[in-house]
Design a protein around this motif. Structure first.
Motif, PDB file in Angstrom:
ATOM      1  N   LYS A 180      -5.580 -14.492   4.901  1.00  0.00           N
ATOM      2  CA  LYS A 180      -6.145 -13.598   3.883  1.00  0.00           C
ATOM      3  C   LYS A 180      -6.734 -12.374   4.564  1.00  0.00           C
ATOM      4  O   LYS A 180      -7.364 -12.490   5.616  1.00  0.00           O
ATOM      5  N   ASP A 181      -6.505 -11.219   3.948  1.00  0.00           N
ATOM      6  CA  ASP A 181      -7.126  -9.982   4.416  1.00  0.00           C
ATOM      7  C   ASP A 181      -8.487  -9.893   3.754  1.00  0.00           C
ATOM      8  O   ASP A 181      -8.655  -9.279   2.700  1.00  0.00           O
ATOM      9  N   ILE A 182      -9.480 -10.530   4.366  1.00  0.00           N
ATOM     10  CA  ILE A 182     -10.792 -10.688   3.735  1.00  0.00           C
ATOM     11  C   ILE A 182     -11.475  -9.347   3.531  1.00  0.00           C
ATOM     12  O   ILE A 182     -12.086  -9.104   2.494  1.00  0.00           O
ATOM     13  N   GLN A 183     -11.390  -8.468   4.518  1.00  0.00           N
ATOM     14  CA  GLN A 183     -11.875  -7.093   4.334  1.00  0.00           C
ATOM     15  C   GLN A 183     -10.650  -6.186   4.325  1.00  0.00           C
ATOM     16  O   GLN A 183     -10.158  -5.779   5.376  1.00  0.00           O
ATOM     17  N   PRO A 184     -10.136  -5.901   3.130  1.00  0.00           N
ATOM     18  CA  PRO A 184      -8.838  -5.209   3.034  1.00  0.00           C
ATOM     19  C   PRO A 184      -8.823  -3.879   3.770  1.00  0.00           C
ATOM     20  O   PRO A 184      -9.833  -3.175   3.854  1.00  0.00           O
ATOM     21  N   GLY A 185      -7.646  -3.546   4.281  1.00  0.00           N
ATOM     22  CA  GLY A 185      -7.465  -2.275   4.967  1.00  0.00           C
ATOM     23  C   GLY A 185      -7.601  -2.426   6.464  1.00  0.00           C
ATOM     24  O   GLY A 185      -7.461  -3.515   7.031  1.00  0.00           O
ATOM     25  N   GLY A 186      -7.896  -1.327   7.130  1.00  0.00           N
ATOM     26  CA  GLY A 186      -7.942  -1.314   8.583  1.00  0.00           C
ATOM     27  C   GLY A 186      -9.215  -1.856   9.181  1.00  0.00           C
ATOM     28  O   GLY A 186      -9.300  -2.029  10.396  1.00  0.00           O
ATOM     29  N   LEU A 187     -10.237  -2.121   8.365  1.00  0.00           N
ATOM     30  CA  LEU A 187     -11.488  -2.667   8.884  1.00  0.00           C
ATOM     31  C   LEU A 187     -11.368  -4.172   9.049  1.00  0.00           C
ATOM     32  O   LEU A 187     -10.496  -4.813   8.478  1.00  0.00           O
ATOM     33  N   THR A 224       1.490 -17.693  -3.047  1.00  0.00           N
ATOM     34  CA  THR A 224       0.310 -16.850  -2.932  1.00  0.00           C
ATOM     35  C   THR A 224       0.709 -15.393  -3.019  1.00  0.00           C
ATOM     36  O   THR A 224       1.156 -14.798  -2.051  1.00  0.00           O
ATOM     37  N   ASN A 225       0.569 -14.813  -4.192  1.00  0.00           N
ATOM     38  CA  ASN A 225       0.861 -13.396  -4.370  1.00  0.00           C
ATOM     39  C   ASN A 225      -0.440 -12.608  -4.336  1.00  0.00           C
ATOM     40  O   ASN A 225      -0.667 -11.785  -3.486  1.00  0.00           O
ATOM     41  N   ILE A 226      -1.333 -12.894  -5.259  1.00  0.00           N
ATOM     42  CA  ILE A 226      -2.629 -12.238  -5.378  1.00  0.00           C
ATOM     43  C   ILE A 226      -2.528 -10.716  -5.361  1.00  0.00           C
ATOM     44  O   ILE A 226      -2.681 -10.077  -4.322  1.00  0.00           O
ATOM     45  N   PRO A 227      -2.216 -10.095  -6.493  1.00  0.00           N
ATOM     46  CA  PRO A 227      -2.254  -8.636  -6.580  1.00  0.00           C
ATOM     47  C   PRO A 227      -3.616  -8.098  -6.121  1.00  0.00           C
ATOM     48  O   PRO A 227      -4.665  -8.656  -6.473  1.00  0.00           O
ATOM     49  N   LEU A 228      -3.597  -7.033  -5.343  1.00  0.00           N
ATOM     50  CA  LEU A 228      -4.813  -6.486  -4.753  1.00  0.00           C
ATOM     51  C   LEU A 228      -5.021  -5.040  -5.180  1.00  0.00           C
ATOM     52  O   LEU A 228      -4.076  -4.349  -5.553  1.00  0.00           O
ATOM     53  N   ASP A 229      -6.279  -4.611  -5.085  1.00  0.00           N
ATOM     54  CA  ASP A 229      -6.633  -3.197  -5.246  1.00  0.00           C
ATOM     55  C   ASP A 229      -6.158  -2.633  -6.583  1.00  0.00           C
ATOM     56  O   ASP A 229      -5.573  -1.539  -6.654  1.00  0.00           O
ATOM     57  N   LEU A 230      -6.421  -3.355  -7.679  1.00  0.00           N
ATOM     58  CA  LEU A 230      -6.030  -2.889  -9.007  1.00  0.00           C
ATOM     59  C   LEU A 230      -6.765  -1.587  -9.314  1.00  0.00           C
ATOM     60  O   LEU A 230      -7.997  -1.527  -9.275  1.00  0.00           O
ATOM     61  N   GLN A 241       1.215  -3.313   3.228  1.00  0.00           N
ATOM     62  CA  GLN A 241      -0.176  -3.573   2.867  1.00  0.00           C
ATOM     63  C   GLN A 241      -0.864  -2.345   2.278  1.00  0.00           C
ATOM     64  O   GLN A 241      -1.887  -1.882   2.778  1.00  0.00           O
ATOM     65  N   PRO A 242      -0.318  -1.747   1.212  1.00  0.00           N
ATOM     66  CA  PRO A 242      -0.968  -0.568   0.622  1.00  0.00           C
ATOM     67  C   PRO A 242      -2.383  -0.883   0.147  1.00  0.00           C
ATOM     68  O   PRO A 242      -2.649  -1.975  -0.382  1.00  0.00           O
ATOM     69  N   ASN A 243      -3.262   0.054   0.340  1.00  0.00           N
ATOM     70  CA  ASN A 243      -4.676  -0.161   0.020  1.00  0.00           C
ATOM     71  C   ASN A 243      -5.324   1.199  -0.203  1.00  0.00           C
ATOM     72  O   ASN A 243      -4.678   2.235  -0.079  1.00  0.00           O
ATOM     73  N   ASN A 244      -6.612   1.178  -0.558  1.00  0.00           N
ATOM     74  CA  ASN A 244      -7.378   2.412  -0.752  1.00  0.00           C
ATOM     75  C   ASN A 244      -6.707   3.336  -1.764  1.00  0.00           C
ATOM     76  O   ASN A 244      -6.622   4.554  -1.563  1.00  0.00           O
ATOM     77  N   ILE A 245      -6.199   2.771  -2.861  1.00  0.00           N
ATOM     78  CA  ILE A 245      -5.551   3.575  -3.894  1.00  0.00           C
ATOM     79  C   ILE A 245      -6.597   4.483  -4.535  1.00  0.00           C
ATOM     80  O   ILE A 245      -7.567   4.005  -5.115  1.00  0.00           O
ATOM     81  N   THR A 246      -6.404   5.794  -4.420  1.00  0.00           N
ATOM     82  CA  THR A 246      -7.411   6.756  -4.867  1.00  0.00           C
ATOM     83  C   THR A 246      -6.717   7.944  -5.506  1.00  0.00           C
ATOM     84  O   THR A 246      -5.732   8.464  -4.959  1.00  0.00           O
ATOM     85  N   VAL A 247      -7.213   8.388  -6.649  1.00  0.00           N
ATOM     86  CA  VAL A 247      -6.654   9.564  -7.307  1.00  0.00           C
ATOM     87  C   VAL A 247      -7.683  10.683  -7.278  1.00  0.00           C
ATOM     88  O   VAL A 247      -8.864  10.469  -7.554  1.00  0.00           O
ATOM     89  N   VAL A 248      -7.227  11.861  -6.891  1.00  0.00           N
ATOM     90  CA  VAL A 248      -8.052  13.071  -6.911  1.00  0.00           C
ATOM     91  C   VAL A 248      -7.209  14.152  -7.566  1.00  0.00           C
ATOM     92  O   VAL A 248      -6.214  14.600  -7.014  1.00  0.00           O
ATOM     93  N   GLY A 249      -7.616  14.540  -8.784  1.00  0.00           N
ATOM     94  CA  GLY A 249      -6.810  15.484  -9.540  1.00  0.00           C
ATOM     95  C   GLY A 249      -5.458  14.879  -9.839  1.00  0.00           C
ATOM     96  O   GLY A 249      -5.356  13.778 -10.372  1.00  0.00           O
ATOM     97  N   ASN A 250      -4.394  15.563  -9.475  1.00  0.00           N
ATOM     98  CA  ASN A 250      -3.052  15.023  -9.692  1.00  0.00           C
ATOM     99  C   ASN A 250      -2.433  14.510  -8.390  1.00  0.00           C
ATOM    100  O   ASN A 250      -1.218  14.399  -8.276  1.00  0.00           O
ATOM    101  N   LYS A 251      -3.305  14.183  -7.415  1.00  0.00           N
ATOM    102  CA  LYS A 251      -2.847  13.621  -6.155  1.00  0.00           C
ATOM    103  C   LYS A 251      -3.205  12.133  -6.105  1.00  0.00           C
ATOM    104  O   LYS A 251      -4.355  11.754  -6.354  1.00  0.00           O
ATOM    105  N   LEU A 252      -2.223  11.307  -5.780  1.00  0.00           N
ATOM    106  CA  LEU A 252      -2.449   9.879  -5.613  1.00  0.00           C
ATOM    107  C   LEU A 252      -2.373   9.556  -4.129  1.00  0.00           C
ATOM    108  O   LEU A 252      -1.348   9.776  -3.490  1.00  0.00           O
ATOM    109  N   PHE A 253      -3.480   9.044  -3.578  1.00  0.00           N
ATOM    110  CA  PHE A 253      -3.541   8.697  -2.168  1.00  0.00           C
ATOM    111  C   PHE A 253      -3.464   7.182  -2.012  1.00  0.00           C
ATOM    112  O   PHE A 253      -3.974   6.433  -2.838  1.00  0.00           O
TER     113      PHE A 253
END
Length: 1016
Positions: free
Chosen positions: A60-67, A797-803, A847-859
């Motif tokens: 499990k990626d307990i602390q998701p992302g690069g940390l 074990t799928n577990i959708p993440l970062d909804l 492992q996509p993570n940190n889904i963030t929207v700013v204006g019309n940009k999706l990061f």
């Protein structure tokens, strides 16, 4: 939604020729080997292996992302793996795992908040887990757990006052040792110093074994016992009666009674000095000791002073034959170790605890250099270890106790230049024997330090899996929108983790400021926008303290060194209230208390010292409701507080005494009512003592009201309240209105988690017992609680993440039989739930993570073999009429159109150019009017109160005269009021009201206004 992602920046410029996962901390549970490793996409996380590449997987990626969650103290208790880990929000807490992602859960949040309880020294005693933790109220104390939240309890508050040791350490508990079902450990009660204690798991049965005492210059320092060892039911340890005279520890033994705790050696005589390396060898204690005439050699004892004798003077004379820096291991009835007899260098020796049975096994590397055997482990009666020779370098060897059976297992890196296992970090276990194989960390010079396995033969020795095979990664994280940019942290391989920002283009993506020059990095954390500043914590010469930026290089500065002289102030729980930053911190004088900041040093102040003096009130669960801050203090019984940011305006609302549990980790506001959970109870408060009430108690011992979530004025949460297991519940604040929504998993627990609002419904992850963990939604009814789509049509074990809800589309990370953890999106239907982007093109998973929207940009952050873990961006289709790109069409967009009316749009279609003609005109107003859907308001909509300054500073606003339906303008300019305040006030005015009536009047006021505007 079809979107086209592109790599924004391959920020880590340092080539990663041979990345290493550095596997370590091996523990076997039910024939599965658990260990920790970093795959280059994620930080150090929990992994498992069955000895095959396919069976070597992230648990499990307990602390998701690069940390990193950095699992530690792994221990097998009754077939369950327990460990300490940090999920990034709760600090280091107690976790357990059954080897699956959904079965890897936090056992208890002992110290709510980001600081965590720093769980450590996990020890199995007869199937009960004992450990040390700090709940924030009692300091480091002894705890135990049965694997449930309610069954995780403080045994006894031994140390009412932590007494600093000479080295400055405050921690006072360690060396947990099981002796025939009784736990012995070292503790400091504040009166006797560090001494040996014992416990049967109860408060009454937790007692001081003996006050050996300290007669030196450090009052109450104690005897500092070390190296507790069980030898056939007798406890042996080292201790010193004269702490200040140096590390002259004597050898002691105990039968568990004060009278039976006696000293076996005497440093006072000057003949025998430091004692260490205590080992049970076939019922005999073998240890090292340093004497003036013999140097450091091996000794033995039968438990009497007279029977405590030199085992053998391996290196005759004053020179030392034994080295404590090279590890040893008992295999069968033999102790294998490295020793130097003065002729052969450090080589492989063994002893059965007798002088005659202490002998050189093999001179692996002839000459004085020696092969320096170390890193011992065993399979059956065979010892495995690393040794260094001129021909092979450092490689894996084996021995059964004779020169003939001492052999090289495999030359994993041909030639003398072998890197092999390298050196473990302190406390790491890099070798483990499990079943008929040895698992170890090895570097073959090509793949970095990775997981290897050996059955004792050259043919059966090889790399299990190259876990970390990625390019250099910058590990972007903590994406935070601020003033039109996205700020985040990243590591370019040169500067360490520093603050970066992007405007969504490669050219506009760069490190923002190098706060701590060098490769260590300042590691910014807790990014939060409050008022005109982006706040964060960062490490500098002052320790970790509070920083801010106004979006300029010069305006990125330390706010205040709250705890001077290099100590960190332990800042946590940053939250914004009315543009002011609130947080908890410790200035070294007042303990952990509530602070506030306006971005200046003078304006960064302690709000109130609730626990006077150096004691800490440990505020947690900081929650904003309107213009006030709410929080709690205390432990099993706690207090609910409110604050307006002043000492006088900070007051206790109520004292809460739940039947079980501790202070809540969070508070959730629903329609002006505060909800929080503690143990097996759900509570609410209206901000008064009389209105702070128990909503409902739950009888189940493993109940957990997690994920309290406000959706459309209804509280939703996950709870185990009856025989249905952990399921989805809702509450209107009454006992009768607190009900289970649906029994999602009729045969077990649905375990709803990761709640998010989407299309005015609740979306979450749950397991119905058939499809595994998948995406679900609920409208609050049983019939309306449904599986959205079985993304992975296997009970796996799928577990959708970062909804994440992005402009009417739900994005998340998930995997199926073809793609392993890639980016998916959903419109709420099965057909509309689809794979959006496969960054890798294979089953490795980005492992996509940190889904963030700013204006019309999706990061989004994603990892690919070519670039490593980096930041990606996609342009989202603009929503018609959403001129400020906030995902909503409201009055603020009308205001944006009004501001830019008559100007050109560059590029065409940007800003308020809704019709795409390149100019801001009346056609763009028509686009907005058609897209604008004012909310249905059954009652007057209350807006946040505006100050007199804000009200007067509403500059050039369009106002409707309700008496004469005519659109008119009221120009007003107040130069003394900051422009930001005017814009906020105007945006509030338009965004909160129903301005559609402006455009439904018979005499089109808007047309008249436009005509007047043109004439200007």
């Amino acid at each position: 939604m079809a979107v086209d992602f592109s790599l924004l920046s391959d920020a880590n410029v340092v080539p990663n020729v041979s990345s290493s996962s550095l596997p370590s901390n091996y523990v076997e549970v039910n024939s599965t080997v658990f260990f920790t490793a970093a795959d280059g996409v994620r930080g150090v996380e929990l992994w498992k292996t069955d000895g095959t590449a396919a069976g070597t997987q992230l648990v499990k990626d307990i602390q998701p992302g690069g940390l990193s969650s950095t699992p530690s103290s792994l221990v097998n208790v009754g077939g369950v793996l327990y460990f300490a880990a940090n999920d990034g929000s709760s600090g280091v807490e107690l976790w357990k795992s059954d080897g699956t992602a959904e079965g890897t859960v936090r056992v208890a949040d002992i110290r709510p908040g980001a600081n965590g309880s720093s769980v450590r020294y996990l020890t199995d005693v007869g199937g009960t887990l004992f450990f040390v933790a700090n709940d924030g109220a009692h300091g480091y104390e002894l705890w135990k757990s049965d694997g449930s939240s309610n069954g995780t309890v403080l045994i006894k508050d031994i140390e009412g006052l932590q007494v600093p040791l000479p080295n400055g350490a405050l921690e006072s508990m360690k060396s947990l040792t099981n002796v025939n079902g009784t736990l012995y450990f070292v503790a400091n009660d504040g009166a006797h110093g560090r001494e040996v204690w014992r416990t049967d798991g109860t408060a009454a049965g937790t007692t001081l074994l003996k006050d050996i005492g300290d007669q030196g210059m450090y009052p109450r320092a104690g005897s500092n016992p070390l190296q507790l060892v069980n030898v056939s039911g007798t406890l042996y340890f080292t201790a010193s009666e004269f702490f200040n005279f140096g590390p002259f520890n004597d050898l002691w033994k105990s039968d568990g009674s004060e009278a039976g705790t006696t000293k076996l050696t005497n440093t006072g005589g000057g003949e025998q000095l430091p004692v260490g390396n205590l080992v049970n060898v076939n019922g005999t204690l073998v240890f090292s000791a340093n004497s003036v005439n013999l140097g450091t050699e091996l000794w033995r004892t039968d438990g009497t002073p007279a029977g405590t004798t030199l085992l053998r003077d391996i290196n005759p004379g004053q020179a030392s034959g034994f080295s404590s820096t090279l590890k040893s291991l008992v295999v069968g009835n033999q102790l294998y170790f490295a020793a130097n007899d003065g002729t052969h260098g450090f080589e492989l020796w063994r002893t059965d605890g007798t002088s005659a049975g202490t002998e050189l096994v093999s001179d692996i590397r002839p000459g004085l250099a020696g092969s320096a055997p170390t890193n011992f482990t065993a399979i059956g009666g065979t010892a495995y270890f690393t040794a260094t020779t001129d021909e092979f370098g450092s490689e894996l060897w084996r021995s059964q106790g004779t020169a003939a059976t001492t052999q090289l297992v495999a030359d994993t890196t041909p030639g003398p230049g072998s890197l092999n296992v390298g050196l473990p970090l302190a406390g790491e276990s890099i070798f483990a024997g499990v079943g008929n194989a040895v698992y170890f960390r090895n570097n073959d010079g090509v793949n970095g330090s990775e997981l290897w396995r050996s059955d004792g033969t050259a043919a059966g020795t090889g790399m299990v899996k190259n876990i970390s095979s990625l390019a250099g990664s910058s590990g972007p994280a903590l994406l935070t929108p601020f003033k039109g940019f996205t700020y985040y942290i990243a590591n370019d391989g040169v500067h360490g983790y520093e603050l970066w920002r992007t405007d969504g283009t490669p050219a506009g993506t760069a490190m923002f400021k190098d706060l701590l020059p060098g490769d260590a990095g300042s590691t910014p954390s807790q990014l939060l926008v409050a008022g005109d500043f982006l706040y964060f914590t960062a490490i500098y010469e002052f320790g970790r303290e509070l920083w801010k930026t106004d979006g300029t290089f010069e305006g990125t500065t330390l706010v205040k060194d709250i705890r001077p002289f290099g100590d960190s102030s332990s800042i946590a729980q940053l939250i914004e209230v009315e543009g002011v930053l609130y947080f908890t911190a410790n200035d070294g004088l007042t303990g952990v208390e509530l602070w506030r900041s306006d971005g200046t040093a003078a304006g960064t102040q302690l709000v109130v010292d609730i626990a006077a003096g150096v004691e800490s009130s440990q505020p947690t669960a900081l929650t904003k409701v309107g213009n006030r801050l709410y929080f709690v203090t205390g432990g099993s019984s706690f207090n609910l507080w409110q604050s307006d940011g002043t000492a006088a305006g900070t007051s206790m609302i109520a004292s809460v005494h739940p039947q079980s549990g501790s202070a809540p980790g969070s508070i959730t506001e629903v329609n002006g009512t505060l909800f929080f959970r503690t143990g097996n109870e759900l509570w609410k408060s209206d901000g008064t003592a009389a209105g702070t009430l128990l909503v409902r108690g739950f009888s189940s011992s493993n109940y957990n009201t997690s994920e309290l979530f406000n959706l459309n004025g209804v509280l939703y949460f996950s709870a185990n309240g009856d025989s249905a297991g952990t399921e989805l519940w809702r509450s209107d604040g009454t006992t009768a209105g607190t009900v289970r929504v649906k029994d999602i998993n009729p045969t077990g627990s649905g375990a709803p988690q990761r709640f998010v609002e989407f299309n005015s419904e609740l979306y979450f992850v749950a397991n119905d017992g058939t499809t595994g963990a998948e995406l679900w939604k609920s409208d609050g009814t049983a019939a309306g609680t449904q599986l959205v789509k079985d993304v992975f049509p296997v009970r796996d074990t799928n577990i959708p993440l970062d909804l994440t809800n992005v402009h009417g589309t739900l994005y998340f990370s998930a995997r199926n039989s073809t793609f392993n953890n890639e980016l998916w999106s959903s419109d709420g239907t099965a057909e509309g739930t689809v794979l959006t982007k496969d960054f890798n093109g294979d089953f490795s998973g980005s492992q996509p993570n940190n889904i963030t929207v700013v204006g019309n940009k999706l990061f989004v952050t994603a990892a690919t073999p070519a670039e490593g873990l980096e930041l990606w961006v996609a342009d989202l289709p603009r929503q018609a009429g959403d001129y400020n790109d906030d995902g909503r069409v409201d009055g603020a967009d009308f205001l944006a159109w009004q501001r830019d009316f008559g100007s050109a749009a560059t590029p065409t279609g940007s800003g308020a150019d809704g019709d795409g003609d390149g100019a801001i005109g009346s056609g763009d107003l028509d686009v907005w009017k058609e897209a604008f859907a004012p909310p249905a308001i059954a009652a007057p909509l209350l807006a946040p109160a505006m100050t007199a300054e804000q009200t007067l500073s509403i500059d050039e606003v369009a106002i409707v005269d309700t008496e004469t339906p005519e659109l008119r303008r009221t120009p007003f300019t107040a130069p003394t009021v900051p422009s930001t305040a005017r814009l906020v006030a105007r945006d509030q005015f338009f965004a909160i009201g129903d301005v559609s009536r402006m455009f439904s009047i018979e005499n089109d006021g808007a047309t008249d206004w436009l005509a007047k505007r043109r004439r200007r």
